[in-house]
Design an enzyme around this catalytic site. Structure first.
Site, PDB file in Angstrom:
ATOM      1  N   ASN A 138     -16.557  27.306 -24.358  1.00 44.85           N
ATOM      2  CA  ASN A 138     -17.308  26.243 -23.683  1.00 44.85           C
ATOM      3  C   ASN A 138     -17.117  26.243 -22.161  1.00 44.85           C
ATOM      4  O   ASN A 138     -16.040  26.573 -21.667  1.00 44.85           O
ATOM      5  CB  ASN A 138     -16.883  24.872 -24.232  1.00 44.85           C
ATOM      6  CG  ASN A 138     -17.316  24.688 -25.680  1.00 44.85           C
ATOM      7  OD1 ASN A 138     -18.354  25.202 -26.092  1.00 44.85           O
ATOM      8  ND2 ASN A 138     -16.528  23.964 -26.452  1.00 44.85           N
ATOM      9  N   HIS A 166     -38.664  23.519 -14.462  1.00 39.48           N
ATOM     10  CA  HIS A 166     -38.752  22.664 -15.665  1.00 39.48           C
ATOM     11  C   HIS A 166     -37.958  23.233 -16.832  1.00 39.48           C
ATOM     12  O   HIS A 166     -38.362  23.091 -17.987  1.00 39.48           O
ATOM     13  CB  HIS A 166     -40.219  22.451 -16.079  1.00 39.48           C
ATOM     14  CG  HIS A 166     -41.107  22.078 -14.943  1.00 39.48           C
ATOM     15  ND1 HIS A 166     -41.282  20.780 -14.525  1.00 39.48           N
ATOM     16  CD2 HIS A 166     -41.835  22.853 -14.095  1.00 39.48           C
ATOM     17  CE1 HIS A 166     -42.099  20.763 -13.484  1.00 39.48           C
ATOM     18  NE2 HIS A 166     -42.443  22.002 -13.200  1.00 39.48           N
ATOM     19  N   LYS A 181      -8.088   3.787   2.030  1.00 38.82           N
ATOM     20  CA  LYS A 181      -7.304   5.022   1.902  1.00 38.82           C
ATOM     21  C   LYS A 181      -7.387   5.615   0.496  1.00 38.82           C
ATOM     22  O   LYS A 181      -7.590   6.811   0.344  1.00 38.82           O
ATOM     23  CB  LYS A 181      -5.847   4.755   2.287  1.00 38.82           C
ATOM     24  CG  LYS A 181      -5.678   4.631   3.790  1.00 38.82           C
ATOM     25  CD  LYS A 181      -4.294   4.184   4.190  1.00 38.82           C
ATOM     26  CE  LYS A 181      -4.127   2.683   4.026  1.00 38.82           C
ATOM     27  NZ  LYS A 181      -5.075   1.881   4.854  1.00 38.82           N
ATOM     28  N   SER A 238       0.836  -1.213   0.000  1.00 34.98           N
ATOM     29  CA  SER A 238       0.000   0.000   0.000  1.00 34.98           C
ATOM     30  C   SER A 238       0.867   1.257   0.000  1.00 34.98           C
ATOM     31  O   SER A 238       0.353   2.369   0.037  1.00 34.98           O
ATOM     32  CB  SER A 238      -0.930   0.012   1.222  1.00 34.98           C
ATOM     33  OG  SER A 238      -0.201  -0.163   2.415  1.00 34.98           O
ATOM     34  N   TYR A 296     -10.108  -6.037  12.235  1.00 38.38           N
ATOM     35  CA  TYR A 296      -9.347  -5.645  11.035  1.00 38.38           C
ATOM     36  C   TYR A 296      -9.316  -6.762   9.987  1.00 38.38           C
ATOM     37  O   TYR A 296      -9.165  -7.938  10.323  1.00 38.38           O
ATOM     38  CB  TYR A 296      -7.892  -5.291  11.410  1.00 38.38           C
ATOM     39  CG  TYR A 296      -7.076  -4.928  10.181  1.00 38.38           C
ATOM     40  CD1 TYR A 296      -7.097  -3.646   9.656  1.00 38.38           C
ATOM     41  CD2 TYR A 296      -6.332  -5.903   9.507  1.00 38.38           C
ATOM     42  CE1 TYR A 296      -6.399  -3.324   8.504  1.00 38.38           C
ATOM     43  CE2 TYR A 296      -5.620  -5.587   8.356  1.00 38.38           C
ATOM     44  CZ  TYR A 296      -5.665  -4.294   7.856  1.00 38.38           C
ATOM     45  OH  TYR A 296      -4.982  -3.974   6.718  1.00 38.38           O
ATOM     46  N   ASN A 349      -2.571  -2.737  12.997  1.00 41.09           N
ATOM     47  CA  ASN A 349      -4.027  -2.554  12.940  1.00 41.09           C
ATOM     48  C   ASN A 349      -4.472  -1.309  13.710  1.00 41.09           C
ATOM     49  O   ASN A 349      -5.265  -0.505  13.196  1.00 41.09           O
ATOM     50  CB  ASN A 349      -4.740  -3.797  13.481  1.00 41.09           C
ATOM     51  CG  ASN A 349      -4.466  -5.026  12.635  1.00 41.09           C
ATOM     52  OD1 ASN A 349      -3.771  -4.926  11.620  1.00 41.09           O
ATOM     53  ND2 ASN A 349      -4.986  -6.172  13.033  1.00 41.09           N
ATOM     54  N   SER A 390     -12.979  24.937 -28.936  1.00 39.87           N
ATOM     55  CA  SER A 390     -13.132  23.700 -29.697  1.00 39.87           C
ATOM     56  C   SER A 390     -11.933  23.593 -30.630  1.00 39.87           C
ATOM     57  O   SER A 390     -11.444  24.602 -31.136  1.00 39.87           O
ATOM     58  CB  SER A 390     -14.425  23.756 -30.506  1.00 39.87           C
ATOM     59  OG  SER A 390     -14.318  22.959 -31.669  1.00 39.87           O
ATOM     60  N   GLN A 422      -7.449  -2.042   3.739  1.00 35.46           N
ATOM     61  CA  GLN A 422      -6.348  -1.268   3.157  1.00 35.46           C
ATOM     62  C   GLN A 422      -6.832  -0.324   2.053  1.00 35.46           C
ATOM     63  O   GLN A 422      -6.298   0.756   1.868  1.00 35.46           O
ATOM     64  CB  GLN A 422      -5.286  -2.225   2.592  1.00 35.46           C
ATOM     65  CG  GLN A 422      -4.172  -1.552   1.840  1.00 35.46           C
ATOM     66  CD  GLN A 422      -2.986  -2.470   1.623  1.00 35.46           C
ATOM     67  OE1 GLN A 422      -2.371  -2.897   2.588  1.00 35.46           O
ATOM     68  NE2 GLN A 422      -2.681  -2.792   0.387  1.00 35.46           N
TER      69      GLN A 422
HETATM   70  N1  ARG Z   1      -1.293  -1.569   4.916  1.00 34.81           N
HETATM   71  C1  ARG Z   1      -2.257  -1.998   5.859  1.00 34.81           C
HETATM   72  C2  ARG Z   1      -3.550  -1.186   5.699  1.00 34.81           C
HETATM   73  O1  ARG Z   1      -3.484  -0.155   5.122  1.00 34.81           O
HETATM   74  C3  ARG Z   1      -1.749  -1.788   7.245  1.00 34.81           C
HETATM   75  C4  ARG Z   1      -2.287  -2.738   8.228  1.00 34.81           C
HETATM   76  C5  ARG Z   1      -1.766  -4.075   7.977  1.00 34.81           C
HETATM   77  N2  ARG Z   1      -2.235  -4.995   8.969  1.00 34.81           N
HETATM   78  C6  ARG Z   1      -2.212  -6.308   8.760  1.00 34.81           C
HETATM   79  N3  ARG Z   1      -2.666  -7.052   9.712  1.00 34.81           N
HETATM   80  N4  ARG Z   1      -1.763  -6.836   7.650  1.00 34.81           N
HETATM   81  O2  ARG Z   1      -4.602  -1.572   6.121  1.00 34.81           O
END
Ligand code: ARG
Length: 438
Positions: free
Chosen positions: A285, A157, A325, A24, A317, A111, A277, A322
């Site tokens: 536009n 309308h 985000k 991530s 969790y 987590n 255009s 993930q």
């Molecule tokens: N990259 C993970 C997320 O954004 C972080 C948490 C990872 N936790 C895990 N138990 N793999 O959620």
């Protein structure tokens, strides 16, 4: 890869293809600063619990505090081959301060760490959105100062309905809806009151770290009430994405007004925000407003993506979380951009006063005023309504408008000549607006 979160039990090395796919880091590197903030609070909790000496805490805190600025300045590059920003920071820290870095993660899990980061990020995002909305409100007020007293048609309308002052349009179509969205941000802030830190992976920790200490260090009101909920819920993110979606929808509706008013020649766009255009030389536009309208669709997709991510999960969790985000960041970035563009667009949006008056006259926008003038003179509304309907029909047959009526014509239709005094749409707009003064 340093394989921080791997043991003999995890089973050998990760396939690098899987690592590259699941990381991530490209998305969550934006959490760098709040992650350091959370870690500094955790260090303080550990120090107070006697798990770190003052000197160890000082070394860790100093490194963590300085990291965001050093990354921003290009002095430090985070390791690329980690699973996420949390591990990238821990692995950098180990290289930076040595063995003491191995103590940092005691009593926490990624987590509760990521749940904390997301709340801290959301808190900053709410502050940013408030100030972007403030700037929009100021631009709308400035527009009202320039053009607010101008008479223009309100539409129902897509047809000319009633004369209004331009300020009523801006207030009703833009300012008031966005003010309600800003008010909803209070609810998002309420959902940010509880710190997730201390919840660990899902059941807290046996170490004597006081979660109230870490909560206070980050400016949260209280420690987690329940560790399962603390690591598993993202209601603040969901609510903020909803606010972004609703605000985007409000901007889209306003944008549609602008597109249509420009198409009807009642508003004109400055060249600074109008697109041409590639083929037709005469075009100017309203792309800014069309793009803002289009963005509302993306926000709706993000809201559904988030709801759908959460709905199949059990408590606590799950790695699915993930992807919260990228959705949250896109919603907030997207809305901020649209708010800024509408703010800019207002500077370059000018009503065409003559065209507005002509549209009011051509569209017989004064009809309801005439009927109400008859009612004020004692006539029943349905009778007045029919009288004016007949007037409109006759005038249209003759290729004329209500505003062209002469006193003799009114008298010939069995109506008082004084009705002639009620034919001015600009006066109507002013009279109507008095009740909605601010
Ligand atoms: N990259 C993970 C997320 O954004 C972080 C948490 C990872 N936790 C895990 N138990 N793999 O959620």
């Amino acid at each position: 890869m340093t394989a921080i979160a791997r043991t003999a039990a995890t089973g050998g090395a990760l396939d690098p293809r899987f690592l590259r796919w699941q990381t991530s880091l490209p998305v969550d590197r934006r959490l760098l600063s709040v992650d350091c903030q959370g870690s500094v609070a955790h260090v303080e909790g550990q120090r107070r619990a006697g798990l770190l000496t003052d000197e160890e805490a000082r070394v860790l805190t100093e490194a963590l505090r300085g990291l965001p600025a050093r990354v921003a300045a290009g002095e430090v590059t985070l390791p690329e081959d980690e699973e996420d920003v949390h591990m990238a920071i821990e692995s950098w820290l180990r290289a930076e301060v040595g063995a003491v870095a191995s103590k940092l993660h005691a009593g926490r899990s990624r987590n509760d760490q990521v749940a904390t980061d997301l709340k801290l990020w959301t808190r900053d995002a709410v502050t940013r959105l408030r100030s972007t909305c403030d700037a929009l409100a100021r631009a709308a007020q400035a527009w009202i100062t320039r053009h607010g007293e101008l008479a223009m048609p309100a539409y129902t309308h897509r047809q000319v309905a009633i004369p209004v002052l331009a300020r009523l349009w801006i207030e009703g179509g833009l300012l008031d809806p966005i003010a309600r969205d800003v008010a909803l941000l209070d609810a998002v802030e309420q959902e940010l009151a509880t710190s997730p830190l201390g919840a660990g992976a899902i059941g807290g920790t046996t170490l004597p770290i006081d979660p109230a200490v870490t909560a206070a260090a980050m400016g949260f009101e209280r420690p987690p009430r329940n560790p399962i909920d603390a690591v598993g819920q993202r209601d603040h993110a969901l609510l903020l994405v909803f606010v972004c979606t609703r605000a985007a929808m409000h901007l889209a509706r306003f944008a549609t007004d602008v597109v249509e008013l420009c198409a009807d020649g009642l508003m004109k766009l400055g060249g600074a925000i109008a697109c041409g255009s590639s083929m037709m030389p005469h075009k100017r536009n309203p792309d800014l407003f069309e793009l803002v309208r289009g963005q509302a669709a993306l926000r709706q997709g993000e809201l559904v993506a988030l709801l759908t991510t959460f709905h199949g999960l059990g408590s606590g969790y799950h790695r699915d979380l993930q992807q919260d985000k990228q959705v949250l960041f896109a919603a907030v970035d997207g809305l901020e951009g649209c708010l800024e563009m509408i703010t800019l667009g207002l500077e370059h949006l000018t009503p065409n006063a003559e065209a507005c008056v002509a549209a009011l006259a051509d569209g017989d926008a004064i009809a309801t005023d005439l009927a109400e003038a008859l009612v004020a003179g004692g006539m029943a509304f349905r009778d007045a309504y029919q009288h004016v309907g007949r007037l409109v029909a006759t005038q249209r047959e003759r290729g004329e408008r209500l505003v062209d009526l002469r006193a003799e014509e009114l008298v010939a239709a069995g109506l008082p000549a004084s009705l002639k005094d009620h034919l001015d749409p600009v006066e109507s707009a002013r009279r109507r607006a008095r009740r909605y003064a601010r």
